[in-house]
Design a protein around this motif. Structure first.
Motif, PDB file in Angstrom:
ATOM      1  N   THR A 147       1.274   9.426  20.178  1.00 41.93           N
ATOM      2  CA  THR A 147      -0.062   9.239  19.346  1.00 41.93           C
ATOM      3  C   THR A 147      -0.133   9.865  18.125  1.00 41.93           C
ATOM      4  OG1 THR A 147      -1.329  10.785  20.693  1.00 41.93           O
ATOM      5  CG2 THR A 147      -0.670   8.611  21.726  1.00 41.93           C
ATOM      6  N   ASN A 151      -7.288   9.097  20.700  1.00 42.20           N
ATOM      7  CA  ASN A 151      -6.072   9.427  20.419  1.00 42.20           C
ATOM      8  C   ASN A 151      -5.237   9.013  18.996  1.00 42.20           C
ATOM      9  OD1 ASN A 151      -4.765   7.093  20.670  1.00 42.20           O
ATOM     10  ND2 ASN A 151      -3.863   7.731  22.810  1.00 42.20           N
ATOM     11  N   LYS A 200      -1.125   4.732  17.572  1.00 48.34           N
ATOM     12  CA  LYS A 200       0.440   5.155  17.630  1.00 48.34           C
ATOM     13  C   LYS A 200       0.409   5.938  16.058  1.00 48.34           C
ATOM     14  CE  LYS A 200       2.255   1.497  20.301  1.00 48.34           C
ATOM     15  NZ  LYS A 200       2.880   0.263  20.385  1.00 48.34           N
TER      16      LYS A 200
END
Length: 84
Positions: free
Chosen positions: A19, A5, A8
Motif C-alpha cells: 500500500t 492505507n 496501492k
C-alpha cells in the motif's frame, strides 16, 4: 493508527503489492533507524548521560519495534498531509 492505507503504491490491474502507507513507511525507515540507533543517544541532548546509561543492543526486539512504529507514524503523517 489510521485505517486509511492510501491505496496501492503502484496501482495497476494485477498489482497485489504494498500500500501507499507501506511505501511511505519504507521510505521513512532509514531516518527512523538513524534517530533511534544514533541521534537518540547524541551527547548534545540535555539528558544524554541518562540515555547513554541505558542498556541497548543492536536491533533487539524492543528497538526494532520502536523503529518500525516510528516509520509507520511518519507514514500516517504523510498520508494525512496528502489530504490537505
Amino acid at each position: 493508527m489510521s485505517n486509511d492505507n492510501g491505496g496501492k503504491a503502484f496501482p495497476c490491474e494485477i498489482s497485489y503489492g504494498m500500500t501507499l502507507r507501506d511505501y511511505f513507511a519504507a521510505k521513512a525507515l532509514p531516518i527512523c533507524y538513524q534517530y533511534w540507533m544514533q541521534d537518540y543517544y547524541h551527547p548534545d541532548y540535555s539528558d544524554a548521560a541518562d540515555r547513554n546509561a541505558e542498556e541497548r543492543h543492536e536491533l533487539d526486539g524492543n528497538i526494532g519495534a520502536l523503529i518500525a512504529e516510528t516509520a509507520y507514524e511518519m507514514a500516517d503523517a504523510m498520508l494525512k498531509a496528502r489530504e490537505q
